[in-house]
Structures are given as structure tokens and as C-alpha cells.
Design an enzyme around this catalytic site. Structure first.
Site, mmCIF file in Angstrom:
data_model
loop_
_atom_site.group_PDB
_atom_site.id
_atom_site.type_symbol
_atom_site.label_atom_id
_atom_site.label_comp_id
_atom_site.label_asym_id
_atom_site.label_seq_id
_atom_site.Cartn_x
_atom_site.Cartn_y
_atom_site.Cartn_z
ATOM 1 N N ASN A 162 0.863 -1.179 0.000
ATOM 2 C CA ASN A 162 0.000 0.000 0.000
ATOM 3 C C ASN A 162 0.899 1.227 0.000
ATOM 4 O O ASN A 162 1.372 1.690 1.043
ATOM 5 C CB ASN A 162 -0.916 -0.006 1.231
ATOM 6 C CG ASN A 162 -1.937 -1.126 1.172
ATOM 7 O OD1 ASN A 162 -2.935 -1.029 0.453
ATOM 8 N ND2 ASN A 162 -1.673 -2.203 1.900
ATOM 9 N N GLU A 163 1.153 1.740 -1.191
ATOM 10 C CA GLU A 163 2.080 2.846 -1.374
ATOM 11 C C GLU A 163 1.423 4.182 -1.021
ATOM 12 O O GLU A 163 0.206 4.247 -0.789
ATOM 13 C CB GLU A 163 2.555 2.871 -2.833
ATOM 14 C CG GLU A 163 3.291 1.620 -3.285
ATOM 15 C CD GLU A 163 4.717 1.543 -2.763
ATOM 16 O OE1 GLU A 163 5.054 2.259 -1.800
ATOM 17 O OE2 GLU A 163 5.509 0.756 -3.325
ATOM 18 N N PRO A 164 2.210 5.270 -0.934
ATOM 19 C CA PRO A 164 1.634 6.597 -0.684
ATOM 20 C C PRO A 164 0.464 6.884 -1.624
ATOM 21 O O PRO A 164 0.537 6.619 -2.834
ATOM 22 C CB PRO A 164 2.817 7.534 -0.948
ATOM 23 C CG PRO A 164 4.015 6.723 -0.567
ATOM 24 C CD PRO A 164 3.690 5.322 -1.007
ATOM 25 N N SER A 166 -2.539 5.510 -0.913
ATOM 26 C CA SER A 166 -3.524 4.454 -0.648
ATOM 27 C C SER A 166 -4.586 4.951 0.326
ATOM 28 O O SER A 166 -4.292 5.698 1.257
ATOM 29 C CB SER A 166 -2.839 3.210 -0.071
ATOM 30 O OG SER A 166 -1.930 2.659 -1.000
ATOM 31 N N THR A 181 10.376 2.008 -3.828
ATOM 32 C CA THR A 181 10.176 0.586 -3.536
ATOM 33 C C THR A 181 10.882 -0.276 -4.570
ATOM 34 O O THR A 181 11.535 -1.274 -4.235
ATOM 35 C CB THR A 181 8.669 0.253 -3.523
ATOM 36 O OG1 THR A 181 8.030 1.031 -2.504
ATOM 37 C CG2 THR A 181 8.435 -1.222 -3.254
#
Length: 641
Positions: A162-164, A166, A181
Site C-alpha cells: 500500500n504505497e503513498p 492508498s 520501492t
């Protein structure tokens, strides 16, 4: 009262945090909690539902669970697992697959029913992913939800993938990976270009439904993102901050990962402190830096208005504190890193005698010596010390394939031009080209290619050391066995690595040893190499009198410098010496322009080194000390015996 003190100490922290001395004890704690859940469920004939994570962080937990199964009889027959995520696309038998990771690190070693193991499928068609994700969520619900969810944290603040950006109520879905990432995963894939751009991940909303959430983080590399997650405002820019909204979460950290939290980094802001000399130095430098004032201009109001009233009262008047710390810093500065002959050394970082020292500079990779301490290296040689350099590894995984081909092509053409029979060399070259054309990401090179890449780096290292003034018999190549796996994942350290290091040290009998002191990444070559040197010196100190008088100085690499309060020796570098250092780095042509593993920083290594050295000098200048062009910094390792 103790509870009140703890609450005051952790008042900046917005969720529960437990800090352990090291990852091993922390991992055992988490594994025990999982085992207790499994046993509790077994007692009532119920299923334990575990949410599991991959990556380096949980490996110790899985190892302890395997030990419990084999030695203590812990059974996993009543366990169902759901993994957080998987790269997409990804074949389950690929080296980087999380299916393979979980089998190798847990499932193949316990009695779990493989039908109870669930990992997102990286092989399904793109149009089938939405239905798969809904079914994944339904399976979790059908089992009554997750009892425990284990998490790591990425440097973007992601949990799962869940990246920035999300959403806090997000479910299992296909996501696009953040560039950072992918850079962090580059070594596992043999380069960022081979890292998938997508992944299937449980959502934050899915994670939140777990009855217990444990986020684990180890090492200094995670400290800054942990501070944001624990003490920062809730924000989609750092998805882990959403965990502040959960009543069932706990962060399990080792001391380095927790080091940026207020209670550890600036403890005077949250509690009364025991004011050691080191803590006073740290606090005064912090205050001067925060207020952008030289140390000698700090006032009593500055102390009182910034959480340091206790220090002012107990150790003041503050001007005396300022003078004391200013002098301490001034005494770290020396143009004589090997010690100044015929001088009073009571206030100097190094001993005056012997005037000409035997010195070994250990370099984990073939370029760390000149990148990290090239100016000091040159200074030590110029001041006529007996300097040796030891390259601990070949660095052969960090050379581009086309560079290796280019060097072999030169040899083919050269031998042909000289009239030598090069039939075997041509055959080898053809085989190399064929292998490289079919090479898969992160595939281990053939022994011939590994040899060529190692020789490229060896030649560059010799050129760099010669430029610094060394004769060839003072340049040593150890090729420590732990590194020579041909893979990014290295072999375990053995006694042979330590014995080879002891052999070199016994040959030189140094009064000074310099070693890379980069400990942010516990799986990095620098830390492994440092621990080998340390083990060798500790053994030698038991039997060799010279070893007890050998001082070990640590330097830092191209990315981070020691904090100013930590520095015990600061070696000024003149503009001319900085230029010489740069030219020494230039000898490492395979690492110039575009290195294989460049890290996060787009600058070339010489630029990083130059900027870092100038920043260190500026930090001293800003504190009111002499203004230098650049500085290299060192910290001495203190043996306990």
C-alpha cells in the site's frame, strides 16, 4: 510514578511501541506470541488465521517458529495463512516470488497443510485480478478474519504494497509500485529495470480488520520512516500512519530502528536525563544546529526555551558548558590522522608514538577506501606511514555485462594482433556472449564472467591505490569466501574469512586499522566485513601483544556521515587534496557514470563523497569552528577488554 514517567517519555508516540536490543530477541518475542495463539486455538479445536509478510524483517520470526516446531513440538495443522502481497506478474517458482520465499523460510519446514496456505497469485490474467481480489477477501472472512497480521514497513511508509496515496479503507487490489520501492528491490532482481511495476496487495482496510497487528522494523535504515509512522500526522503520504487509528496495533522495533524517536534521539525534550559527556555534546550540538547559532553564542534562554533547562541547572553556567563542548569538538580536528610526532597527544585523537605507524585500511568493496577516506589515505601516505590497503571482496557482482565483454574483446583483439593462438579465448568469448544474450534477471554469472568482472575491479583498485602512493606489495586482495557466491545473496561467514583476515593482520602487525563502519543495513557487505575484522582483532588480542595496542578507526561510506556529536577524529582536506581524492575515485571506471547498484542517490560516487566531505566541514564551521574546504570523519571502536 514509573507509569507516569513512561507516558511522559512516550508522549510524542501515537501508538504502542516496544523496543528490543536486537532483531533476534524481538523476533523470538513475536514468534512466541504467534505460538501462544496457535496453542490457544488448538485447545478449543479452532483455526488460527495468520496474516504473514515477506522480506528480510520476518525471517527471524519464521526461523524461531521452525525451531519451535522441530524442538518443542509446535504443530501448524490448525493454521491457515494469508500473505500480504505478491509481485505482478510473477511465477511462483521465480527466485523473487513470495510463494517461493514463504516455502523456503517457513512452509517447507513445518507441518502446515499446503491447502491452508494462501498467497496472491502473480500468474493470473490481468482481467481476472478484480475477481481474484474479491475472492481473496472472502476467503479471509470465511475463516473468521485474521487473528494476527504481521507487517514490515517500506521506506515509503508502505505496509504490504500500500504505497503513498492508498486509501485507509482500501481492499485487496492491483497496485503500481513506488519508484523507491522498486529501487530497494533492485538488488534482488539484478537491477531496477527488472523489478515488476505492479503488485497484488491486501489493502489497508483488510489489514485493519485483523484482531492483532504487529509491525516489525530493524536497523537504522528504517529509523526515519518509523518516526514518521509513530510520531507524524496521519497522512496518505505515509500509509503506515493510518495504523495510529487502530486499537490493536503494536510496533516491535530494535534499538537502531527506534533511534529517531524523540525519547531516544532527543530525550531531554521528554524527561530528565543523566547527563553523560556524550549526551551533553549531542544536546548542545542539537541546540546550536536547531537555532542556527555557533556554540559559543548559545545563551541560558536558548537552553531554557528548548527543553534543556535541566542541563543548564545541573551543569551550568551555560557558557562553561559551551566552552567545554567547543573545546571537545576542536580537539577532534587533526591534520595528522596517524598521530603528530613529537607533540603533546593528550588532547589529540591519535597517539604521537610511534611516529611512523603500520596501518591497514580495509575496504569492503574495491572502491570504498578512496570514496570514504581517500583524503586521509593520501595524507597517511604523504606523512610516510607504512600504509597497506586490503580489499576484502572482489566486488564482481557490481560490473555491467557489456563492460566484461569489452575487456574480453580487447584481449581477443590484442592476442590476435600479437600473433598468439587465442582459439580458447575466442571460444570463451562466444560462450560469454551467448550466455549474456539468454541471461535472466539476477541469474548467477558463469565462473569465467565472474573472474573477468573481478579482474576489472581488481585493476581499478590497484590503479586507485597506486595513485594514493602505495607500492604493489602493500596492496592486498583477500577475496573473502563469504562473498564469492556469484549471487547477490552471499554465503554465511565462516572461520576461514576470519582466519584469512588474522593472517594479513599478523603479517603487517598494524598500530592502526581503518574499517567501514556503515551499520544501517544489517545485510550489507560493510557490516559483514566489519564483523570479520572485529572477530579477527578480538582473537589476536588474546595472544598477540601488538594487537592490544592496535586502534580501530571506523569510517563511513558514500551516503551518510557520522553525526557531528559522534565524530572523534575529523581530518581537514584542502582543495588540492579533495581534487586528488576525486582523481583516485576516477580510477574506478566501472563504477562511474552509472553504477550497477547506485542506491537512491543519482549522483556519481565522487560527487557524493565530495558533497559529504564539504557538508561535514560546513557543520563544524556552522558551530563556530575553523572553516575548511572539506573533512573526513572517523569514530574509534573501543574494545571492552
Amino acid at each position: 510514578m514509573a507509569r507516569l514517567n513512561l507516558l511522559e517519555e512516550t508522549r510524542f508516540e501515537k501508538l504502542p511501541v516496544s523496543v528490543f536490543e536486537n532483531p533476534q530477541t524481538a523476533s523470538i518475542n513475536v514468534a512466541q506470541r504467534i505460538a501462544n495463539l496457535i496453542k490457544k486455538k488448538q485447545a478449543i479445536n479452532a483455526t488460527a488465521v495468520l496474516g504473514l509478510a515477506t522480506g528480510a524483517t520476518p525471517i527471524g520470526v519464521y526461523a524461531e517458529l521452525i525451531r519451535m516446531h522441530k524442538e518443542d513440538g509446535l504443530s501448524f495443522k490448525n493454521v491457515v495463512t494469508f500473505n500480504l502481497d505478491e509481485y505482478y506478474p510473477m511465477q511462483p517458482n521465480a527466485v523473487q516470488s513470495y510463494v517461493r520465499f514463504m516455502n523456503e523460510h517457513l512452509f517447507d519446514h513445518i507441518d502446515i497443510d499446503k491447502n491452508n496456505v494462501h498467497v496472491p497469485d502473480g500468474t493470473i490474467k490481468l482481467e481476472e485480478i478484480p475477481a481474484f481480489c474479491l475472492a481473496y477477501e472472502k476467503k479471509i472472512s470465511d475463516f473468521g478474519g485474521l487473528d494476527i497480521q504481521i507487517l514490515g514497513i517500506g521506506r515509503t511508509g508502505h505496509i504490504g504494497f500500500n504505497e503513498p496515496g492508498s486509501a485507509p479503507n482500501s481492499g485487496t487490489r492491483l497496485v503500481t509500485l513506488d519508484d523507491l520501492t522498486r529501487r530497494d528491490a533492485a538488488r534482488d532482481f539484478g537491477g531496477k529495470s527488472f523489478v515488476p511495476t505492479k503488485a497484488i496487495t491486501m489493502g489497508i482496510g483488510t489489514i485493519f480488520k485483523a484482531r492483532e497487528i504487529i509491525l516489525m522494523a530493524w536497523n537504522r535504515k528504517k529509523a526515519s520512516i518509523i518516526k514518521k509512522a509513530v510520531e507524524g500526522e496521519i497522512s496518505g503520504e505515509v500509509p503506515a500512519t493510518y495504523l495510529q487509528l487502530s486499537e490493536n496495533v503494536e510496533f516491535i522495533l530494535d534499538a537502531p530502528a527506534a533511534s529517531d524517536l524523540t525519547r531516544f534521539n532527543t530525550p531531554w525534550l521528554v524527561k530528565d536525563c543523566i547527563w553523560t559527556d556524550k549526551l551533553i555534546r549531542k544536546a548542545v550540538i542539537w541546540l546550536a544546529t536547531a537555532l542556527k547559532k555557533p556554540i559559543l553564542k548559545l545563551t541560558e534562554d536558548d537552553y531554557n526555551n528548548n527543553g534543556m533547562a535541566q542541563l543548564a541547572i545541573e551543569k551550568g553556567p551555560v557558557y562553561n558548558i559551551n566552552i567545554h563542548i567547543f573545546n571537545k569538538l576542536q580537539h577532534t580536528i587533526t591534520g595528522w590522522p596517524g598521530g603528530k610526532p613529537n607533540a603533546d597527544d593528550s588532547q589529540r585523537p591519535e597517539r604521537a608514538e610511534p611516529a611512523k605507524k603500520r596501518i591497514v585500511i580495509f575496504s569492503p568493496h574495491p572502491d570504498d577506501d578512496v570514496i570514504s577516506m581517500g583524503g586521509t589515505f593520501i595524507r597517511l601516505v604523504d606523512q610516510k606511514h607504512d600504509v597497506h590497503v586490503a580489499y576484502q571482496t572482489s566486488g564482481n557482482t557490481a560490473v555491467w555485462d557489456d563492460d566484461a565483454l569489452r575487456f574480453v574483446e580487447f584481449n581477443v583483439d590484442f592476442t590476435a594482433q600479437m600473433g598468439f593462438d587465442n582459439t580458447h579465448l575466442r571460444d570463451m568469448y562466444d560462450n560469454m556472449r551467448l550466455f549474456m544474450e539468454q541471461k535472466k534477471p539476477n541469474q548467477v554469472d558463469t565462473p569465467e564472467i565472474q573472474a573477468v568482472k573481478g579482474l576489472i575491479r581488481k585493476g581499478e583498485a590497484i590503479a586507485g591505490a597506486r595513485y594514493c602512493g602505495l607500492e604493489d606489495d602493500h596492496i592486498h586482495f583477500q577475496a573473502l569466501p563469504f562473498y564469492e557466491s556469484g549471487k547477490n545473496q552471499k554465503n554465511p561467514v565462516t572461520d576461514l574469512d576470519i582466519e584469512l583476515t588474522m593472517e594479513l593482520l599478523k603479517k603487517v602487525k598494524p598500530e592502526q586499522v581503518f574499517a567501514a563502519g556503515d551499520f544501517e543495513d544489517p545485510h550489507g557487505t560493510h557490516l559483514v566485513c566489519f564483523n570479520i575484522i572485529l572477530a579477527a582483532l578480538k582473537r589476536l588480542r588474546q595472544t598477540e601483544s601488538w594487537a592490544k595496542d592496535c586502534w580501530l578507526w571506523m569510517y563511513r561510506g558514500a551516503w551518510h556521515e557520522f553525526e557531528t556529536y559522534e565524530i572523534e577524529m575529523a581530518v581537514p582536506i584542502s582543495p588540492k587534496e579533495l581534487e586528488r581524492k576525486k582523481y583516485a575515485i576516477f580510477k574506478h571506471q566501472s563504477q562511474k557514470d552509472r553504477a550497477v547498484f547506485p542506491g537512491d542517490d543519482a549522483r556519481e560516487f565522487w560527487q557524493r563523497a565530495e558533497d559529504r566531505n564539504r557538508d561535514t566541514a560546513k557543520a563544524y564551521d556552522d558551530l563556530g569552528l575553523a572553516e575548511y574546504e572539506a573533512m573526513e570523519a572517523f569514530v574509534r571502536y573501543k574494545f571492552e577488554d
